[in-house]
Scaffold this motif. Structure first.
Motif, short mmCIF file in Angstrom:
data_model
loop_
_atom_site.label_atom_id
_atom_site.label_comp_id
_atom_site.label_asym_id
_atom_site.label_seq_id
_atom_site.Cartn_x
_atom_site.Cartn_y
_atom_site.Cartn_z
N ARG A 385 0.66 -0.94 -0.17
CA ARG A 385 -0.27 -0.29 0.08
C ARG A 385 0.95 1.01 0.11
O ARG A 385 1.57 1.03 0.65
CB ARG A 385 -0.59 0.16 1.30
N ALA A 386 0.42 2.04 -0.62
CA ALA A 386 1.24 3.83 -0.76
C ALA A 386 1.31 3.78 0.94
O ALA A 386 0.04 4.14 1.13
CB ALA A 386 0.57 4.45 -2.17
N LEU A 387 2.53 4.50 1.35
CA LEU A 387 2.34 5.75 2.13
C LEU A 387 1.44 6.49 1.95
O LEU A 387 1.90 7.64 0.90
CB LEU A 387 3.88 5.62 3.08
N THR A 388 0.26 7.35 2.63
CA THR A 388 -0.58 8.17 2.04
C THR A 388 -0.09 9.65 3.11
O THR A 388 0.13 9.66 4.29
CB THR A 388 -1.58 8.43 3.00
N LEU A 389 -0.07 10.54 2.05
CA LEU A 389 1.47 11.61 2.86
C LEU A 389 0.69 12.76 2.40
O LEU A 389 -0.53 13.18 1.07
CB LEU A 389 2.38 12.20 1.78
N ARG A 399 -4.78 7.87 8.51
CA ARG A 399 -4.88 7.64 6.39
C ARG A 399 -4.15 6.33 6.39
O ARG A 399 -3.62 5.78 5.31
CB ARG A 399 -4.71 8.87 6.04
N ASN A 400 -3.13 6.06 7.32
CA ASN A 400 -1.70 5.15 7.65
C ASN A 400 -1.84 4.13 8.31
O ASN A 400 -1.23 4.28 9.45
CB ASN A 400 -0.97 5.84 7.38
N PHE A 401 -2.57 2.96 8.34
CA PHE A 401 -3.15 2.21 9.49
C PHE A 401 -3.01 0.62 8.93
O PHE A 401 -2.97 0.60 7.59
CB PHE A 401 -4.27 2.70 10.84
N GLY A 402 -2.92 -0.17 9.75
CA GLY A 402 -3.36 -1.81 9.28
C GLY A 402 -3.44 -3.03 10.66
O GLY A 402 -3.14 -2.26 11.47
N GLN A 403 -2.94 -3.96 10.28
CA GLN A 403 -3.66 -4.85 10.63
C GLN A 403 -2.56 -6.41 11.07
O GLN A 403 -2.07 -6.71 9.55
CB GLN A 403 -4.88 -5.56 11.27
N ILE A 404 -2.14 -6.37 12.05
CA ILE A 404 -1.29 -7.59 11.53
C ILE A 404 -2.19 -8.73 12.51
O ILE A 404 -2.35 -8.76 13.65
CB ILE A 404 -0.12 -8.27 12.87
N GLU A 405 -3.01 -9.17 11.60
CA GLU A 405 -3.92 -11.03 11.89
C GLU A 405 -2.73 -12.08 12.85
O GLU A 405 -3.92 -12.47 13.38
CB GLU A 405 -4.79 -10.99 10.57
N ASP A 411 2.81 -6.13 6.69
CA ASP A 411 2.33 -4.90 6.24
C ASP A 411 3.56 -4.23 5.76
O ASP A 411 4.15 -3.47 6.18
CB ASP A 411 1.54 -3.59 6.89
N THR A 412 3.45 -3.87 4.29
CA THR A 412 4.30 -3.28 3.47
C THR A 412 3.76 -1.97 2.72
O THR A 412 2.72 -1.65 2.07
CB THR A 412 4.84 -3.70 2.57
N PHE A 413 4.06 -0.72 3.45
CA PHE A 413 3.90 0.81 3.01
C PHE A 413 4.92 1.12 2.10
O PHE A 413 6.21 0.72 2.20
CB PHE A 413 3.68 0.80 3.59
N TYR A 473 11.00 3.30 -1.53
CA TYR A 473 11.09 2.55 -0.39
C TYR A 473 9.99 1.56 0.20
O TYR A 473 8.71 1.95 -0.50
CB TYR A 473 11.52 3.92 1.16
N ARG A 474 11.12 0.87 1.29
CA ARG A 474 9.08 0.60 1.53
C ARG A 474 9.84 0.69 3.23
O ARG A 474 10.64 0.08 3.78
CB ARG A 474 8.95 -1.40 1.14
N LEU A 475 8.31 0.03 4.16
CA LEU A 475 8.29 0.66 5.42
C LEU A 475 7.59 -1.00 5.77
O LEU A 475 6.10 -1.20 4.97
CB LEU A 475 7.12 1.07 5.54
N VAL A 476 7.79 -1.20 5.71
CA VAL A 476 7.66 -3.08 6.58
C VAL A 476 7.37 -3.11 7.94
O VAL A 476 8.20 -3.00 8.53
CB VAL A 476 8.46 -4.25 5.80
#
Length: 614
Positions: A385-389, A399-405, A411-413, A473-476
């Motif tokens: 997912r693209a990091l939303t700025l 706008r920038n959140f997620g879940q480790i299920e 999760d990669t931004f 870049y990737r934020l993992v």
């Protein structure tokens, strides 16, 4: 006055002492398991109870050591070959009967609470069903009718603080964030899920108002804490009777119930009662020394765990209830969770007995998702997912959140810079009774780790003034671990929701950069979110055209020179009913144009293109 740490130790000792008292009581009464009795094949037993359900005069009756073992059937359900039966003993209403299984195996029990008798139904490898008298605490681990709170008035007056919400906890999911005046009798963590666990709070409510001086906020936190511990599952934790009744009518095997009781006592619940109408019991204990929401919530999560099939996490000085590892402020929810009351960054998780002194090696997550067949939540970020700025490279947690299920999830931004950029970013777990320890890494285009963060005994990750040269870049983000599994905790059940806040400041603003006439493909976003892109248009161009092309959802496009657009501020826009959008600007001024794509409804496989001419 005694210190808070003294209070924690005394409370924890009282909690653990209950199990010892029960063991001694059972021994004094001679409640030792008697030799089992074979009562027939699985088919014969199930057929017998089916006949009894159809005709109450056809009752299944056994006798063990002069005691009658027979039940009145209250609820009978059969779905896809799986049977669920529940009821009460024929000779006492203060009892519970449960039998679950299929044509290959059954498991169940008959409990007589008044006489403290328990009889267990099990299946051997040959498909024969056995009935065995067992200590009642084998089936109801926390059962203690003699429980009395022996703490002094001074100790009870020493309040213990509940956890502090992350400032990023802003309703990214139904159970995330502080109370917002919701009707506490209608709470749902995952509306629409066919799997439902009902918290029956009727007995501690007067309409929509809690009794005993408990606030609505406290009641909300009790529900929230239980929802937190099961957030990785597609399980709707609810206080709505109508939601529970509808789910139970559709498929009883996908439901569970625990009753809040308007009196003090030691809460308890029978093992493996999920999928039946046999309820757990959650006492109010308004003077527990803990905030009502936190204390009742932790206890509720623990007792629901028994109903889902999990036993106590034993070991260390806690004996029946492992006390956790203070150095890492970690403890298992099926252990002595009271010990964590004084930890500033407590982490309570499910367990599989990885710590050194463990003697229970049950795989809690497997029990819930395989044995009880409650599925995990679907991966919310299955690819990237693209990091939303926002303006100035602002990173907003809404706008920038997620879940480790699950523990295999990452999760990669993605983001791109066109010049040296400075990243300041914090990533917090969002649950109130949290399970997630955040581990985050920044990787460059070559896959090399530029920076990694997993703050010790803090649960968050943080990057401070991290300088990033131009590039992609990737934020993992993943579930973290600390110490070792033997002395610390692994990422086995480091699960939950997270959000991030900060800035990506400098050249390029951190947005994906569009090449002239080159489509950026594979873009996707959830409904209600923004994605931004940039293109630098040189002087002297006659036109710049912007285009979206996608086959699903509804993506709208807004373009602005010099800053991020909004639905009210733009130089050109296209917001039709599909994800195919086009707009253009004639004789464009030179400068950086920002393309904002708003997801009116969720989309994926979208391409974004900007072309200037000549």
């Amino acid at each position: 006055m005694k210190s808070k740490q003294t209070l924690f130790l005394l409370m924890a000792a009282a909690f653990a002492a209950g199990a010892t008292a029960q063991t001694e009581l059972a021994s004094a009464q001679g409640e030792r398991p008697a030799p089992g009795m074979e009562i027939g094949s699985v088919d014969a037993v199930l057929s017998g109870f089916a006949a009894q359900h159809a005709n109450g005069r056809s009752m299944q009756v056994q006798s063990m050591r002069g005691n009658t073992v027979a039940a009145h059937i209250r609820d009978y359900a059969k779905k896809n070959g799986v049977v669920s039966i529940s009821g009460t003993a024929v000779d006492t209403p203060d009892s519970v009967f449960v039998l679950k299984g299929n044509k290959k195996a059954v498991y169940g029990y008959l409990l007589k609470y008044d006489t403290r008798k328990a009889y267990e139904y099990t299946t051997d490898s040959a498909g024969k069903v056995w009935l065995t008298e067992v200590p009642i605490t084998k089936i109801v681990p926390d059962f203690d009718p003699e429980f009395r709170d022996k703490r002094s008035a001074a100790m009870l007056a020493m309040a213990v603080s509940h956890p502090v919400y992350s400032p990023m906890a802003l309703r990214q999911a139904r159970h995330i964030g502080p109370y917002q005046n919701e009707d506490v009798t209608q709470l749902q963590s995952k509306p629409g899920s066919p799997y439902v666990f009902y918290l029956n709070i009727t007995a501690v409510m007067n309409g929509s108002t809690p009794l005993n001086g408990v606030t609505k906020e406290n009641m909300y936190r009790a529900w929230q804490s239980i929802a937190d511990q099961y957030s990785m599952l597609n399980l709707n934790v609810t206080t709505s009777r109508a939601v529970y009744d509808a789910a139970r009518t559709t498929n009883l095997l996908r439901t569970g119930i625990i009753n809040f009781i308007n009196q003090d006592g030691r809460s308890f619940a029978p093992l493996r009662s999920f999928g039946t109408t046999a309820a757990g019991t959650l006492y109010r204990n308004p003077s527990s020394g803990f905030d009502y929401g936190y204390g009742i919530g932790m206890t509720g999560a623990h007792e629901v765990g028994h109903q889902m099939g999990m036993n106590h996490d034993r070991g260390g000085n806690g004996g029946e209830y492992f006390e956790g590892i203070a150095a890492y402020q970690w403890g298992p929810i099926m252990g002595n969770y009271w010990m964590g009351g004084g930890w500033a960054n407590q982490l309570f998780t499910w367990s599989r007995g990885e710590y050194t002194t463990a003697s229970n090696f049950e795989d809690d997550l497997r029990i819930m998702t395989v044995d009880e067949a409650v599925p995990y939540m679907a991966d919310d970020i299955p690819t990237t997912r693209a990091l939303t700025l926002g303006t100035g490279g602002a990173i907003d947690p809404t706008r920038n959140f997620g879940q480790i299920e699950r523990n295999t999830d990452t999760d990669t931004f993605t983001f791109t810079t066109t010049g040296t950029t400075t990243l300041n970013l914090r990533i917090d777990p969002l649950e109130y009774l949290r399970m997630l320890d955040v581990d985050a890494s920044i990787l460059n285009a070559a896959g090399a780790v530029v920076s990694r963060s997993n703050l010790g005994v803090n649960r968050s990750a943080q990057f401070t003034n991290l300088s990033l040269p131009a590039g992609s870049y990737r934020l993992v983000v993943r579930g973290g671990a600390e110490g070792t599994p033997a002395n610390g905790f692994s990422n086995y059940s480091s699960l939950g929701h997270y959000a991030m806040k900060g800035t990506l400041a400098g050249a390029g603003g951190g947005y994906p950069v569009l090449g002239n006439g080159v489509a950026l493909t594979g873009q996707g976003a959830a409904a209600g979110s923004w994605q931004y892109y940039t293109i630098d248009v040189p002087a002297g161009k006659t036109q710049v055209a912007f285009a979206l092309n996608g086959g699903n959802g509804d993506a709208d496009m807004f373009v602005k020179l010099g800053g991020t657009p909004t639905t009210a501020s733009y130089n050109c826009k296209s917001d039709g009913p599909s994800s195919v959008e086009n707009c253009s600007i004639n004789a464009p001024a030179a400068g950086r144009y920002y393309v904002g794509v708003y997801a009116y409804s969720a989309y994926n496989t979208l391409s974004v293109k900007a072309t200037y001419a000549p």
